[in-house]
Design a protein around this motif. Structure first.
Motif, PDB file in Angstrom:
ATOM      1  N   LEU A 152       0.819  -1.208   0.000  1.00 13.99           N
ATOM      2  CA  LEU A 152       0.000   0.000   0.000  1.00 13.99           C
ATOM      3  C   LEU A 152       0.857   1.263   0.000  1.00 13.99           C
ATOM      4  CD1 LEU A 152      -2.711  -1.162   2.550  1.00 13.99           C
ATOM      5  CD2 LEU A 152      -3.138  -0.584   0.155  1.00 13.99           C
ATOM      6  N   VAL A 153       1.876   1.285   0.850  1.00 15.97           N
ATOM      7  CA  VAL A 153       2.734   2.466   0.938  1.00 15.97           C
ATOM      8  C   VAL A 153       3.440   2.719  -0.392  1.00 15.97           C
ATOM      9  CG1 VAL A 153       4.839   3.353   2.003  1.00 15.97           C
ATOM     10  CG2 VAL A 153       3.047   2.375   3.438  1.00 15.97           C
ATOM     11  N   THR A 154       3.898   1.654  -1.037  1.00 10.38           N
ATOM     12  CA  THR A 154       4.568   1.798  -2.331  1.00 10.38           C
ATOM     13  C   THR A 154       3.603   2.282  -3.399  1.00 10.38           C
ATOM     14  OG1 THR A 154       6.155   0.048  -1.790  1.00 10.38           O
ATOM     15  CG2 THR A 154       5.867   0.576  -4.118  1.00 10.38           C
ATOM     16  N   ALA A 155       2.382   1.735  -3.391  1.00 10.65           N
ATOM     17  CA  ALA A 155       1.401   2.094  -4.419  1.00 10.65           C
ATOM     18  C   ALA A 155       0.991   3.554  -4.343  1.00 10.65           C
ATOM     19  CB  ALA A 155       0.181   1.188  -4.300  1.00 10.65           C
ATOM     20  N   ILE A 156       0.893   4.080  -3.133  1.00 11.85           N
ATOM     21  CA  ILE A 156       0.425   5.460  -2.970  1.00 11.85           C
ATOM     22  C   ILE A 156       1.577   6.457  -2.988  1.00 11.85           C
ATOM     23  CG2 ILE A 156       0.557   5.829  -0.454  1.00 11.85           C
ATOM     24  CD1 ILE A 156      -2.532   6.495  -2.650  1.00 11.85           C
ATOM     25  N   ALA A 157       2.807   5.998  -2.990  1.00 14.08           N
ATOM     26  CA  ALA A 157       3.977   6.873  -2.832  1.00 14.08           C
ATOM     27  C   ALA A 157       4.013   8.030  -3.822  1.00 14.08           C
ATOM     28  CB  ALA A 157       5.260   6.047  -2.914  1.00 14.08           C
ATOM     29  N   PRO A 158       3.798   7.818  -5.132  1.00 13.14           N
ATOM     30  CA  PRO A 158       3.862   8.974  -6.049  1.00 13.14           C
ATOM     31  C   PRO A 158       2.838  10.049  -5.705  1.00 13.14           C
ATOM     32  CG  PRO A 158       3.935   6.904  -7.263  1.00 13.14           C
ATOM     33  CD  PRO A 158       3.571   6.553  -5.859  1.00 13.14           C
ATOM     34  N   MET A 344      -8.036   4.495  -0.415  1.00 12.52           N
ATOM     35  CA  MET A 344      -8.137   4.665  -1.862  1.00 12.52           C
ATOM     36  C   MET A 344      -8.104   3.337  -2.601  1.00 12.52           C
ATOM     37  SD  MET A 344      -8.608   7.817  -2.531  1.00 12.52           S
ATOM     38  CE  MET A 344      -8.584   9.352  -1.603  1.00 12.52           C
ATOM     39  N   ALA A 345      -7.351   2.389  -2.101  1.00 13.16           N
ATOM     40  CA  ALA A 345      -7.222   1.105  -2.782  1.00 13.16           C
ATOM     41  C   ALA A 345      -8.386   0.171  -2.502  1.00 13.16           C
ATOM     42  CB  ALA A 345      -5.914   0.425  -2.362  1.00 13.16           C
ATOM     43  N   PHE A 369     -13.098  -5.983   3.088  1.00 12.97           N
ATOM     44  CA  PHE A 369     -11.635  -6.033   2.951  1.00 12.97           C
ATOM     45  C   PHE A 369     -11.323  -7.033   1.850  1.00 12.97           C
ATOM     46  CE2 PHE A 369      -7.530  -7.925   3.694  1.00 12.97           C
ATOM     47  CZ  PHE A 369      -6.721  -6.907   4.147  1.00 12.97           C
ATOM     48  N   ASP A 370     -10.664  -6.566   0.778  1.00  6.92           N
ATOM     49  CA  ASP A 370     -10.382  -7.464  -0.344  1.00  6.92           C
ATOM     50  C   ASP A 370      -9.113  -7.019  -1.052  1.00  6.92           C
ATOM     51  OD1 ASP A 370     -10.314  -9.112  -2.528  1.00  6.92           O
ATOM     52  OD2 ASP A 370     -12.416  -8.808  -3.085  1.00  6.92           O
ATOM     53  N   ARG A 371      -8.031  -7.721  -0.796  1.00 11.58           N
ATOM     54  CA  ARG A 371      -6.733  -7.393  -1.382  1.00 11.58           C
ATOM     55  C   ARG A 371      -6.778  -7.432  -2.909  1.00 11.58           C
ATOM     56  NH1 ARG A 371      -1.044  -8.383  -0.357  1.00 11.58           N
ATOM     57  NH2 ARG A 371      -0.013  -7.629  -2.234  1.00 11.58           N
ATOM     58  N   THR A 372      -7.660  -8.267  -3.474  1.00 14.73           N
ATOM     59  CA  THR A 372      -7.657  -8.427  -4.924  1.00 14.73           C
ATOM     60  C   THR A 372      -8.133  -7.182  -5.663  1.00 14.73           C
ATOM     61  OG1 THR A 372      -9.907  -9.363  -5.003  1.00 14.73           O
ATOM     62  CG2 THR A 372      -8.075 -10.905  -4.647  1.00 14.73           C
ATOM     63  N   GLY A 377      -8.065  -0.280  -7.544  1.00 16.32           N
ATOM     64  CA  GLY A 377      -8.416   0.930  -6.819  1.00 16.32           C
ATOM     65  C   GLY A 377      -7.394   2.034  -7.027  1.00 16.32           C
ATOM     66  N   ILE A 378      -6.127   1.683  -6.971  1.00 17.24           N
ATOM     67  CA  ILE A 378      -5.076   2.686  -7.192  1.00 17.24           C
ATOM     68  C   ILE A 378      -5.100   3.177  -8.632  1.00 17.24           C
ATOM     69  CG2 ILE A 378      -2.588   3.083  -7.231  1.00 17.24           C
ATOM     70  CD1 ILE A 378      -3.783   3.012  -4.427  1.00 17.24           C
TER      71      ILE A 378
END
Length: 390
Positions: A152-158, A344-345, A369-372, A377-378
């Motif tokens: 999650l942190v990597t995906a939202i980083a930009p 957001m994801a 809650f669904d990781r897939t 979402g991102i």
């Protein structure tokens, strides 16, 4: 498959931008039923809404028109009849726009409330929503593994980096913003974003703060005293639809309160002020997200849950003492970044999205809650607000 829309507090905007798009998608794969009151105080279903859906002949409409239909917005007089009707229908899924969440708890099937999903400073399109079990819980975060947190942190980083840089305080900016609002800045400044108090906002029934807003401001000003300045920002819908004379008269008579203009330097006043104030006082306002982003101490007076990571205060005296001493608890940037990424994801979505299907809507309701769905979402956020990822 049966899907029920239960809509006691549906407004025109919510019908046009959220409910109708969801109905059209769900009707492709399910029988759709609508249970709603007749129009009253800006809410309800009338001929206008029915005419918008004449091309959907399979919708089953049940409009409550009895003398007691106004009560459905708060505490239904016919609660037992409503619950019995829904139980007889036995829907598989129930989508609710209702301030009265106690009644819907008795409904069968998978039941979710439709709530606002757009939060500053990410600011996706206004029709984005979230499914909730209770209307005004804020900032809740489930248990996450180290691997999930890292993803999650990597995906939202930009987007996070872009927003941090965009809203970083510049030298002299605090003094300039305060000067435009008439704030001396010689004592701690507390931001007080006012909530919308129009007739159709029945969610105000849950507020533990004094109503109306002008009385709440007067009471709060007396409680905080001369040691603090309250910077009040009005809700944009109040500026458009609510008589501001009582608020203006109240603030004019108070020496420790200022009312900010609607916009400051091209930004909404709450956003412009949030990064410069020493703390925030909120009730059930969505502006908690700005307090989280800017790492501000927050006092939240509410009947609902707040995420532990927000570290919000419930007692005014403890909050004031901590802020005055410069020792108030506040959400960390790391906590805020993780929460925004998860939100957001996993949580928020666009009911108007062209690729949104009934199956996806039902899956979202059934699996909070669904990781897939995180990657999609991102990507949805990237497509809606591309400047965040530029």
């Amino acid at each position: 498959m049966k899907a029920l829309f239960y809509l006691p507090v549906i407004t025109r905007w919510w019908f046009d931008n959220v409910v109708e798009p969801l109905m059209r998608k769900i009707a492709q794969e399910s029988d759709v039923y609508v249970l709603a009151p007749a129009p009253w105080q800006g809410t309800g279903i009338g001929m206008r809404e029915l005419e918008r859906c004449v091309d959907l002949p399979g919708i089953h409409w049940c409009i409550m028109e009895g003398d007691d239909h106004p009560s459905t917005r708060t505490v239904p007089e016919a609660r037992e009849d409503i619950v019995a009707w829904v139980r007889d229908l036995a829907p598989d899924y129930v989508l609710c726009r209702s301030a009265d969440y106690e009644t819907v708890r008795a409904f069968p099937g998978t039941v979710k409330l439709l709530m606002e999903g757009r939060l500053e400073p990410f600011a996706p399109p206004p029709q984005w929503i979230v499914f909730e079990d209770r209307p005004l819980d804020q900032g809740l975060l489930p248990g996450l593994s180290d691997e999930e947190r890292a993803w999650l942190v990597t995906a939202i980083a930009p987007a996070w980096t872009h927003l941090v840089e965009r809203h970083a305080a510049r030298p002299g900016e605090r003094e300039s913003v305060f000067a435009r609002c008439g704030i001396a800045g010689d004592r701690p400044v507390l931001l007080v974003p006012l909530e919308y108090e129009g007739d159709e906002n029945f969610f105000r029934m849950h507020s533990v703060q004094t109503k109306p807003n002008h009385r709440m401001v007067a009471e709060l000003a007396e409680r905080v005293g001369a040691g603090f300045t309250l910077a009040v920002t009005n809700h944009p819908e109040n500026d458009r639809h609510v008589d501001s004379a009582p608020l203006l008269a109240t603030i004019d008579a108070l020496e420790n309160v200022v009312l900010a203009p609607p916009a400051i330097g091209g930004l909404p006043a709450t956003l412009a002020l949030a990064k410069h104030v020493d703390g925030m006082i909120i009730g059930d306002s969505k502006t908690y997200a700005l307090g989280a982003f800017f790492g501000k101490p927050m006092l939240r007076k509410t009947r609902f849950e707040s995420g532990a990571w927000l570290k919000s205060y419930a007692d005014l005296d403890r909050f004031l003492t901590a802020v005055a001493a410069g020792e108030a608890d506040r959400p960390s940037p790391e906590d805020a970044r993780l929460w925004f990424a998860f939100y957001m994801a996993n949580d928020v979505f666009d009911p108007k999205a062209a690729d949104l299907s009934a199956g996806q809507i039902f899956a979202h309701m059934a699996r909070p809650f669904d990781r897939t769905r995180w990657a999609a979402g991102i990507e949805r956020l990237r497509a809606a607000v591309p400047s965040l990822f530029a």
